[in-house]
Design an enzyme around this catalytic site. Structure first.
Site, PDB file in Angstrom:
ATOM      1  N   ASP A   5       3.610   2.036  -4.593  1.00 14.46           N
ATOM      2  CA  ASP A   5       3.036   3.057  -5.550  1.00 14.46           C
ATOM      3  C   ASP A   5       2.539   2.456  -7.067  1.00 14.46           C
ATOM      4  O   ASP A   5       3.519   2.233  -7.655  1.00 14.46           O
ATOM      5  CB  ASP A   5       3.837   4.239  -5.625  1.00 14.46           C
ATOM      6  CG  ASP A   5       2.825   5.462  -6.729  1.00 14.46           C
ATOM      7  OD1 ASP A   5       1.907   5.137  -7.065  1.00 14.46           O
ATOM      8  OD2 ASP A   5       3.610   6.517  -6.679  1.00 14.46           O
ATOM      9  N   VAL A   6       1.425   1.975  -7.074  1.00 14.97           N
ATOM     10  CA  VAL A   6       1.190   1.306  -8.133  1.00 14.97           C
ATOM     11  C   VAL A   6       1.126   2.183  -9.662  1.00 14.97           C
ATOM     12  O   VAL A   6       1.166   1.369 -10.731  1.00 14.97           O
ATOM     13  CB  VAL A   6      -0.336   0.614  -8.179  1.00 14.97           C
ATOM     14  CG1 VAL A   6      -0.551  -0.477  -7.140  1.00 14.97           C
ATOM     15  CG2 VAL A   6      -1.321   1.748  -8.017  1.00 14.97           C
TER      16      VAL A   6
ATOM     17  N   TYR B 150     -14.622   6.106 -13.331  1.00 17.67           N
ATOM     18  CA  TYR B 150     -14.854   4.927 -12.400  1.00 17.67           C
ATOM     19  C   TYR B 150     -15.177   3.902 -13.424  1.00 17.67           C
ATOM     20  O   TYR B 150     -14.717   2.836 -13.549  1.00 17.67           O
ATOM     21  CB  TYR B 150     -15.633   5.225 -11.262  1.00 17.67           C
ATOM     22  CG  TYR B 150     -15.836   4.264 -10.113  1.00 17.67           C
ATOM     23  CD1 TYR B 150     -14.575   4.220  -9.403  1.00 17.67           C
ATOM     24  CD2 TYR B 150     -16.453   3.022 -10.052  1.00 17.67           C
ATOM     25  CE1 TYR B 150     -14.689   2.982  -8.520  1.00 17.67           C
ATOM     26  CE2 TYR B 150     -16.469   2.025  -9.305  1.00 17.67           C
ATOM     27  CZ  TYR B 150     -15.605   2.194  -8.370  1.00 17.67           C
ATOM     28  OH  TYR B 150     -15.390   1.167  -7.427  1.00 17.67           O
TER      29      TYR B 150
ATOM     30  N   ASP C 179       0.858  -1.124  -0.111  1.00 13.10           N
ATOM     31  CA  ASP C 179      -0.094  -0.099   0.092  1.00 13.10           C
ATOM     32  C   ASP C 179       0.821   1.231   0.066  1.00 13.10           C
ATOM     33  O   ASP C 179       2.077   1.190   0.320  1.00 13.10           O
ATOM     34  CB  ASP C 179      -1.025  -0.086   1.264  1.00 13.10           C
ATOM     35  CG  ASP C 179      -2.014   0.855   1.170  1.00 13.10           C
ATOM     36  OD1 ASP C 179      -3.168   0.387   0.887  1.00 13.10           O
ATOM     37  OD2 ASP C 179      -2.088   1.950   1.441  1.00 13.10           O
TER      38      ASP C 179
ATOM     39  N   LYS D  94     -12.949   0.520 -14.648  1.00 10.35           N
ATOM     40  CA  LYS D  94     -13.430  -0.584 -14.237  1.00 10.35           C
ATOM     41  C   LYS D  94     -13.756  -1.624 -15.567  1.00 10.35           C
ATOM     42  O   LYS D  94     -13.487  -2.814 -15.314  1.00 10.35           O
ATOM     43  CB  LYS D  94     -14.658  -0.669 -13.255  1.00 10.35           C
ATOM     44  CG  LYS D  94     -14.181   0.131 -11.872  1.00 10.35           C
ATOM     45  CD  LYS D  94     -13.037  -0.617 -11.236  1.00 10.35           C
ATOM     46  CE  LYS D  94     -12.828  -0.228  -9.802  1.00 10.35           C
ATOM     47  NZ  LYS D  94     -11.893  -0.996  -9.057  1.00 10.35           N
TER      48      LYS D  94
END
Length: 273
Positions: A69-70, A184, A43, A188
């Site tokens: 950090d993605v 969003y 995370d 997704k």
């Protein structure tokens, strides 16, 4: 006859959960540990990740907290290497890191921003986290799975990746109209495409890739929204966050050994009307 419950056993597996200290990610981390996996809780907030890892180890599980950090390839690669070094391999990746305006007001976007006025900076930041983050995480995890001869990836989607949000849910008679933001649904839906791509790309390599698409999970929503949302579901309520854990474990474990490229929808019947 083999006990079917054995197929949920994660003993000898190492799992990394991105967003592992978040609303769903923390539950995913605990669940994988309860099933026997060694869990890397990854995370951006290392202190929160450490709290989850400490809770797991206090209950007799194996866990390590990793700062990750993605949105940065170097960070994702370093986290995967750290998980491998800590536990000897990497078998499962759960991509749970995501931005949502209800929980991320720092995006610089107000819920009343219409599509026409939606800030480009918020759109780009959310794409970086929600979609590019999963891409980079999968890209960094895959070499370890290929080296180990097995792997499972679970990408966390949403019912809003299957259909547009019902914006009527966000209306407030005594205030400005609010909106679920465009990023969003777009991100997704993109995760579902990425899921199918990765499943096809790793066909024959003993790496399975599936998506889990939850419906609305209750997290201190106001009563007006909760009631409006609940009326749209067949079960008449929002989900409890714990109700996603078993579905995730099913996809991460050998219980789903004949599934890849699929999307498991857990939405109280929202999409079945």
């Amino acid at each position: 006859m083999t006990n079917v419950l054995d197929r949920f056993n994660m003993q000898g597996r190492t799992a990394l959960v991105t967003g592992g200290a978040g609303l769903l990610g923390s539950g995913f981390s605990r669940t994988l540990a309860q099933a026997g996996a060694a869990v890397a809780v990854a995370d951006m907030d290392l202190s929160k990740a450490q709290s989850v890892a400490d809770e797991i180890t206090a209950q007799g599980g194996q866990a390590a907290a990793l700062e990750m950090d993605v949105t940065h390839a170097g960070s994702t690669r370093a986290a995967m290497a750290a998980a491998r070094d800590a536990f000897g391999g990497l078998d499962v990746l759960v991509c749970s890191a995501a931005l949502d305006p209800k929980f991320d007001p720092h995006l610089g976007q107000k819920n009343e921003d219409s599509f026409e006025e939606f800030p480009l900076s918020a759109w780009q930041q959310a794409l970086d986290v929600n979609l590019t983050g999963a891409f980079l995480s999968a890209q960094a995890a895959a070499p370890y799975m290929l080296a180990g001869g097995r792997g499972v990836m679970v990408l966390i989607g949403s019912i809003y990746g299957l259909g547009g949000p019902d914006q009527r849910l966000y209306d407030r008679p005594n205030g400005p109209r609010q909106y679920k933001p465009p990023y969003y649904s777009a991100t997704k839906a993109g995760l579902l495409g990425l899921t199918r791509y990765l499943a096809a790309y790793y066909a024959g390599k003993n790496i399975r890739v599936n998506a889990l698409s939850p419906g609305g999970v209750f997290n201190d929503h106001d009563e007006e929204f909760t009631q409006a949302y609940s009326q749209r579901t067949m079960l008449g309520r929002m989900a409890d966050k714990e109700e996603m854990n078993a579905a995730m474990l099913f996809l991460a474990s050998e219980a789903s050994s004949y599934m890849t490229g699929a999307n498991l929808v857990v939405d109280g019947g929202w999409t079945a009307w």
